[in-house]
Write an enzyme that holds these catalytic residues in place. Structure first.
Site, PDB file in Angstrom:
ATOM      1  CG  ASP A  83      -2.231  -0.536   1.078  1.00  0.00           C
ATOM      2  OD1 ASP A  83      -2.609  -0.838  -0.065  1.00  0.00           O
ATOM      3  OD2 ASP A  83      -2.948  -0.681   2.083  1.00  0.00           O
ATOM      4  CE  LYS A 113      -4.683  -2.156  -0.886  1.00  0.00           C
ATOM      5  NZ  LYS A 113      -5.424  -0.944  -0.415  1.00  0.00           N
ATOM      6  CD  GLU A 115      -7.374   3.473   0.868  1.00  0.00           C
ATOM      7  OE1 GLU A 115      -8.097   4.473   1.084  1.00  0.00           O
ATOM      8  OE2 GLU A 115      -6.964   2.724   1.770  1.00  0.00           O
ATOM      9  CD  GLU A 183     -11.925  -2.072   3.118  1.00  0.00           C
ATOM     10  OE1 GLU A 183     -11.978  -2.069   4.377  1.00  0.00           O
ATOM     11  OE2 GLU A 183     -10.936  -1.675   2.490  1.00  0.00           O
TER      12      GLU A 183
END
Length: 259
Positions: A83, A113, A115, A183
């Protein structure tokens, strides 16, 4: 078999589910890898799991890099994904490039990763991919936006919100991401996204229709004081560990240890 990014498209076509576990240090990385996880993700959830923060927001890039380096030493077979922490990639594309590049160069990450799925994030993903950096996207409940979305609540429950998340997922695929985390969204929305995209969807609290599933390893092992309703505790190592440590303390005081 060592896992590589280009395998996931084939696995989706074959209907092979993908298992993902998180790691935050050498030991957790080794456990996840030896368990046969396809992806070991150094998630920014380590902010809470390993560092005791209430959210992922305080986690710094240097803290993330430190933990990623440690976890990498425990991973031999799984794809190693890291992340990018809050504000290490959102300011501008050049900053995102530096952050992602450092994770690859210094921590041995094989992908990063990020978001969010708005147009600006899609542009960032596209720039990273064009530079040779594999990217995993993340939509739905995005913990780095916890203050904006009003807590860790399920997302995409209204038709308008569901369509927005679907469009974000499509934009992330078009930008070149090789997979995407879904998610805490309704299962039917996750099913629609999974059927719409050609890239691998990784669900967490998104039902059974995703191409794969991810859980925080601390939740799996019962090491968390709190876990979300969609997690599953497979063993309670926290209770067992406290009991073992308590027994040691009692043995020392009673002089039963050392033997």
């Amino acid at each position: 078999m060592t896992v590589r990014v280009n395998q996931f498209f084939d696995w989706k076509q074959q209907g092979r589910p993908v298992a993902v576990l998180t790691a935050w240090d050498f030991m957790s990385g080794r456990i996840a890898d030896q368990a046969g996880a396809d992806i070991v993700l150094v998630g920014d959830s380590l902010a809470m799991v390993a560092l005791g923060y209430e959210t992922t927001l305080p986690l710094t890039f240097e803290e993330m890099l430190h933990h990623a380096k440690a976890a990498r030493r425990g991973v031999d077979q799984a794809l190693f994904v890291v992340d990018l922490p809050f504000l290490s990639y959102q300011v501008d594309i050049s900053g995102a490039m530096r952050s992602a590049g450092r994770m690859l160069k210094e921590a041995g990450a094989q992908a990063v990763k990020v978001e969010g799925g708005y147009l600006r994030m899609a542009q960032t993903i596209e720039a990273l991919v064009e530079s040779g950096i594999p990217v995993m996207g993340h939509v739905g409940l995005t913990p780095q936006s916890v203050n904006l979305i009003g807590g860790f609540r399920k997302q995409g429950k209204s038709p308008e919100a569901a369509d927005r998340i679907l469009q974000e997922a499509i934009a992330i695929e078009k930008a070149g991401a090789f997979s995407i985390v879904l998610e805490h969204i309704p299962a039917e929305l996750a099913k629609t996204i999974t059927e719409t995209l050609t890239i691998t969807t990784i669900g967490i609290g998104a039902g059974q229709h995703c191409d794969g599933q991810v859980l925080v390893t601390a939740d799996v092992l019962g090491l968390s004081d709190w876990q979300p309703p969609f997690a599953k505790r497979y063993v309670d190592l926290q209770e067992a560990g406290v009991d073992a440590a308590r027994q040691f303390c009692e043995d020392v005081r009673s002089q039963a240890f050392p033997l």
